[in-house]
Design an enzyme around this catalytic site. Structure first.
Site, short mmCIF file in Angstrom:
data_model
loop_
_atom_site.label_atom_id
_atom_site.label_comp_id
_atom_site.label_asym_id
_atom_site.label_seq_id
_atom_site.Cartn_x
_atom_site.Cartn_y
_atom_site.Cartn_z
N GLY A 20 0.83 -1.21 0.00
CA GLY A 20 0.00 0.00 0.00
C GLY A 20 0.86 1.26 0.00
O GLY A 20 0.57 2.24 -0.68
N ARG A 24 7.32 1.75 1.25
CA ARG A 24 7.57 0.31 1.38
C ARG A 24 8.01 -0.26 0.04
O ARG A 24 8.84 -1.17 -0.02
CB ARG A 24 6.31 -0.41 1.86
CG ARG A 24 6.06 -0.24 3.33
CD ARG A 24 7.06 -1.12 4.07
NE ARG A 24 7.26 -0.66 5.43
CZ ARG A 24 6.66 -1.14 6.50
NH1 ARG A 24 5.79 -2.11 6.38
NH2 ARG A 24 6.95 -0.67 7.68
N ARG A 43 2.37 11.77 -8.47
CA ARG A 43 1.65 11.95 -7.19
C ARG A 43 2.33 11.26 -6.02
O ARG A 43 1.68 10.87 -5.05
CB ARG A 43 0.21 11.42 -7.29
CG ARG A 43 -0.66 12.25 -8.21
CD ARG A 43 -2.03 11.64 -8.32
NE ARG A 43 -2.83 12.42 -9.25
CZ ARG A 43 -3.94 13.08 -8.90
NH1 ARG A 43 -4.36 13.05 -7.66
NH2 ARG A 43 -4.61 13.77 -9.79
N ARG A 87 -0.48 -8.45 -3.84
CA ARG A 87 -0.51 -7.43 -2.78
C ARG A 87 0.27 -7.94 -1.58
O ARG A 87 0.11 -9.11 -1.17
CB ARG A 87 -1.97 -7.15 -2.39
CG ARG A 87 -2.13 -6.45 -1.06
CD ARG A 87 -3.47 -5.79 -0.88
NE ARG A 87 -3.76 -5.55 0.52
CZ ARG A 87 -3.14 -4.64 1.30
NH1 ARG A 87 -2.18 -3.88 0.80
NH2 ARG A 87 -3.47 -4.50 2.57
N SER A 90 -0.71 -5.20 5.26
CA SER A 90 -1.06 -5.54 6.63
C SER A 90 -2.57 -5.71 6.73
O SER A 90 -3.33 -5.28 5.86
CB SER A 90 -0.58 -4.45 7.59
OG SER A 90 -1.20 -3.24 7.25
N ASP A 204 -2.47 -5.58 13.58
CA ASP A 204 -3.26 -5.19 14.75
C ASP A 204 -4.40 -6.18 14.88
O ASP A 204 -4.62 -6.99 13.98
CB ASP A 204 -3.80 -3.75 14.60
CG ASP A 204 -4.57 -3.56 13.32
OD1 ASP A 204 -3.94 -3.27 12.28
OD2 ASP A 204 -5.81 -3.72 13.33
N ARG A 217 7.42 -4.35 12.13
CA ARG A 217 6.71 -4.25 10.85
C ARG A 217 7.67 -4.43 9.69
O ARG A 217 7.35 -5.06 8.70
CB ARG A 217 6.01 -2.89 10.72
CG ARG A 217 4.82 -2.83 11.63
CD ARG A 217 4.04 -1.55 11.45
NE ARG A 217 3.08 -1.45 12.53
CZ ARG A 217 1.80 -1.20 12.37
NH1 ARG A 217 1.31 -0.98 11.19
NH2 ARG A 217 1.00 -1.16 13.40
#
Ligand code: HPA
Length: 236
Positions: A20, A24, A43, A87, A90, A204, A217
């Protein structure tokens, strides 16, 4: 060049990993690819192309949520010829047996709506992963000593959900975790004859309130990149 991707023709690989977060994508490309080159920054959505074990790979951010992912995946498939899209992201855990740090490999992605919802009228389309990728990702995860959870996830439109009753129903029906992108990825892959998969780390937990510290992470994210790369290029 497309509306949202500045890459020249030929600069995007047939295999695309999609976190996402654009940073990353940068970290993964610099850590796992050879000769990684920035191919998009329109962008601030970063995309890099390089090679992994001699195979050409693009790692490109999707942004958060299905409307954002849908823009990039449409252009990656239709304009750049992407064929395998994974994908890496998380999710929030939704079962007691699913712990923070665990890996979920999403067989199906339930959803209230996707950007593609309109074309199905009264039909509830069932977005599902590509079987060969799913099997290869499970093997890759097991090869790393992990025991991934494999099953259904829920792609929500909201992070701050005002409908706890809906989450309760998802938990009651065995849904493993909640994220915000996979259902649209699976739907677009189905439409255009591509392979798609979502490999997720539980960051989470909706039932326990636990959350992964930020140092952890990065490590769990690295595991997902390796699982995705191994799955993408596994012999079938
Ligand atoms: N909800 C939606 N998306 C998420 C979550 C969550 O709890 N955690 C990580 N992505």
């Amino acid at each position: 060049m497309t509306v949202h991707i500045g890459a020249a023709p030929g600069e995007i690989a047939e295999t695309v990993l999609m976190p996402g977060d654009p940073y990353r994508a940068k970290w993964a490309a610099e850590t796992f690819l050879e000769d990684a080159k920035l191919v998009n920054e329109v962008r601030g959505m970063l995309g890099f192309t390089g090679t992994w074990k001699g195979n050409k790979v693009t790692i490109h951010g999707s942004g958060m949520g299905m409307p954002s992912l849908s823009i990039y995946v449409n252009e990656l498939i239709k304009d750049y010829g992407a064929k395998t899209l994974i994908r890496i992201g998380s999710c929030g855990g939704m079962q007691q047996a699913v712990k923070v740090r665990d890996i979920i490999i999403a067989m199906t992605a339930s959803t209230v709506s996707t950007p593609s919802r309109g074309i199905f009228r009264e039909l509830n389309f069932a977005p599902s992963a590509d079987w060969s990728l799913l099997r290869a990702a499970v093997r890759a995860a097991e090869g790393k000593g992990a025991t991934p959870h494999v099953g259904g996830i829920y792609s929500s439109d909201v992070f701050y959900d005002e409908r706890p009753d809906l989450n309760e129903q998802m938990t009651r029906h065995g849904i493993l975790g909640v994220e915000m992108e996979a259902a649209e990825l699976y739907t677009l892959a189905a439409r255009y004859g591509c392979r798609a998969l979502a490999v997720l780390t539980v960051s989470d937990h909706l039932l326990t309130g636990e959350a992964l510290p930020s140092e952890d992470r990065e490590r769990t994210f690295g595991d997902m990149v390796e699982i995705a790369l191994e799955a993408a290029f596994a012999e079938s």
